[in-house]
Design a protein around this motif. Structure first.
Motif, mmCIF file in Angstrom:
data_model
loop_
_atom_site.group_PDB
_atom_site.id
_atom_site.type_symbol
_atom_site.label_atom_id
_atom_site.label_comp_id
_atom_site.label_asym_id
_atom_site.label_seq_id
_atom_site.Cartn_x
_atom_site.Cartn_y
_atom_site.Cartn_z
ATOM 1 N N ARG A 46 0.611 -1.632 -0.286
ATOM 2 C CA ARG A 46 -0.136 0.100 -0.304
ATOM 3 C C ARG A 46 0.825 1.342 0.119
ATOM 4 N NH1 ARG A 46 -5.049 -0.387 4.224
ATOM 5 N NH2 ARG A 46 -5.156 1.235 2.892
ATOM 6 N N HIS A 47 0.272 2.469 -0.098
ATOM 7 C CA HIS A 47 0.508 3.365 -0.170
ATOM 8 C C HIS A 47 1.902 4.370 0.852
ATOM 9 C CE1 HIS A 47 1.564 8.183 -0.578
ATOM 10 N NE2 HIS A 47 0.982 7.689 -2.158
ATOM 11 N N ASN A 48 1.305 4.025 1.597
ATOM 12 C CA ASN A 48 2.283 4.133 3.150
ATOM 13 C C ASN A 48 3.050 3.036 3.742
ATOM 14 O OD1 ASN A 48 0.448 6.842 3.782
ATOM 15 N ND2 ASN A 48 -0.993 5.496 4.885
ATOM 16 N N LYS A 67 2.603 6.610 -10.335
ATOM 17 C CA LYS A 67 1.506 7.098 -11.322
ATOM 18 C C LYS A 67 1.878 7.299 -12.574
ATOM 19 C CE LYS A 67 -2.090 10.586 -13.276
ATOM 20 N NZ LYS A 67 -2.603 12.373 -13.592
ATOM 21 N N ASP A 68 3.318 7.109 -12.770
ATOM 22 C CA ASP A 68 4.077 6.933 -14.092
ATOM 23 C C ASP A 68 3.894 5.731 -14.710
ATOM 24 O OD1 ASP A 68 4.046 10.333 -14.076
ATOM 25 O OD2 ASP A 68 5.989 9.774 -13.533
ATOM 26 N N LEU A 69 4.638 5.058 -12.942
ATOM 27 C CA LEU A 69 4.496 3.363 -13.423
ATOM 28 C C LEU A 69 3.748 2.575 -13.740
ATOM 29 C CD1 LEU A 69 6.629 2.564 -9.642
ATOM 30 C CD2 LEU A 69 7.717 2.542 -12.665
ATOM 31 N N GLU A 70 2.150 3.288 -13.216
ATOM 32 C CA GLU A 70 1.152 2.726 -14.084
ATOM 33 C C GLU A 70 0.990 3.025 -14.836
ATOM 34 O OE1 GLU A 70 -3.517 2.521 -12.514
ATOM 35 O OE2 GLU A 70 -2.551 3.850 -11.673
ATOM 36 N N GLU A 71 1.130 4.132 -15.591
ATOM 37 C CA GLU A 71 0.561 5.109 -17.414
ATOM 38 C C GLU A 71 1.683 3.697 -17.805
ATOM 39 O OE1 GLU A 71 1.466 8.968 -17.198
ATOM 40 O OE2 GLU A 71 -0.716 8.842 -16.276
ATOM 41 N N ASN A 72 2.998 3.392 -17.130
ATOM 42 C CA ASN A 72 3.670 3.189 -18.227
ATOM 43 C C ASN A 72 3.478 1.126 -18.599
ATOM 44 O OD1 ASN A 72 5.179 4.535 -19.719
ATOM 45 N ND2 ASN A 72 6.239 5.132 -17.240
ATOM 46 N N GLY A 73 2.804 0.615 -17.294
ATOM 47 C CA GLY A 73 2.167 -0.684 -17.595
ATOM 48 C C GLY A 73 3.169 -1.527 -16.682
ATOM 49 N N LEU A 76 0.835 -1.753 -11.051
ATOM 50 C CA LEU A 76 -0.696 -2.675 -10.753
ATOM 51 C C LEU A 76 -1.756 -1.762 -9.811
ATOM 52 C CD1 LEU A 76 -3.251 -3.658 -12.770
ATOM 53 C CD2 LEU A 76 -3.213 -5.738 -10.726
ATOM 54 N N ARG A 77 -2.726 -0.825 -10.048
ATOM 55 C CA ARG A 77 -3.113 -0.406 -8.999
ATOM 56 C C ARG A 77 -4.548 -0.570 -8.814
ATOM 57 N NH1 ARG A 77 -6.751 3.742 -8.180
ATOM 58 N NH2 ARG A 77 -6.332 5.560 -6.498
ATOM 59 N N LYS A 78 -4.603 -1.342 -7.529
ATOM 60 C CA LYS A 78 -5.776 -1.704 -7.297
ATOM 61 C C LYS A 78 -6.782 -1.480 -6.207
ATOM 62 C CE LYS A 78 -7.906 -6.741 -6.592
ATOM 63 N NZ LYS A 78 -7.846 -7.930 -6.381
ATOM 64 N N GLU A 79 -7.892 -0.626 -6.663
ATOM 65 C CA GLU A 79 -8.447 -0.294 -5.448
ATOM 66 C C GLU A 79 -10.006 -0.776 -5.082
ATOM 67 O OE1 GLU A 79 -11.223 4.648 -5.661
ATOM 68 O OE2 GLU A 79 -9.468 3.983 -7.161
ATOM 69 N N SER A 90 1.138 -3.106 -7.120
ATOM 70 C CA SER A 90 1.740 -4.297 -6.984
ATOM 71 C C SER A 90 2.431 -4.613 -8.946
ATOM 72 C CB SER A 90 1.031 -6.195 -7.385
ATOM 73 O OG SER A 90 -0.349 -5.420 -8.049
ATOM 74 N N LEU A 91 3.259 -5.389 -8.897
ATOM 75 C CA LEU A 91 3.993 -5.342 -10.647
ATOM 76 C C LEU A 91 3.836 -6.215 -11.460
ATOM 77 C CD1 LEU A 91 7.717 -6.310 -9.179
ATOM 78 C CD2 LEU A 91 7.032 -3.816 -10.176
ATOM 79 N N THR A 92 3.752 -5.646 -12.674
ATOM 80 C CA THR A 92 2.317 -6.395 -13.997
ATOM 81 C C THR A 92 3.619 -7.708 -14.066
ATOM 82 O OG1 THR A 92 3.241 -4.996 -15.281
ATOM 83 C CG2 THR A 92 0.880 -4.308 -14.436
#
Length: 116
Positions: A46-48, A67-73, A76-79, A90-92
């Protein structure tokens, strides 16, 4: 790797237009590789927890890096729709494919680190 027939940065080609430049654009910066390393070790964070692990990163900077890492695939951000909100990272598979490169950097650093 730099043989006469094959080079990562051919002469006359701008480095940013090469595979090497592309890889650097994805993982360059002070914290992106560190974030990826922690995610490879812990699988889900988690973020913290990431912020506590890194220590020297601000909330805003960590948010931008994620955000950059998520945009570049790469991550993975799971809400989870709950109160309070819960978000896990987590890592894709694409991000996991970079871990051998980070491991090689670690091995090189251990072999070439100057003694204190």
């Amino acid at each position: 790797m730099n043989t006469k027939d094959s080079t990562c940065v051919p002469e006359g080609i701008n480095i940013k237009d090469t595979g090497f430049g592309y890889t650097l654009s994805l993982i360059s910066g002070k914290y992106k590789m560190i974030i990826m390393y922690y995610l490879s070790e812990h699988k889900i964070m988690r973020h913290n927890a990431l912020k506590r692990s890194i220590g020297t990163i601000s909330f805003k900077t960590l948010s931008m890096m994620l955000k950059d890492l998520e945009e570049n695939g790469l991550i993975l951000r799971k809400e989870y729709p709950q109160i309070p909100p819960k978000v896990e990272y987590s890592l894709t598979p694409r991000g996991l494919s970079l871990i051998p490169i980070l491991d090689a950097m670690c091995q090189w650093g251990n072999a070439n680190k100057e003694p204190n």
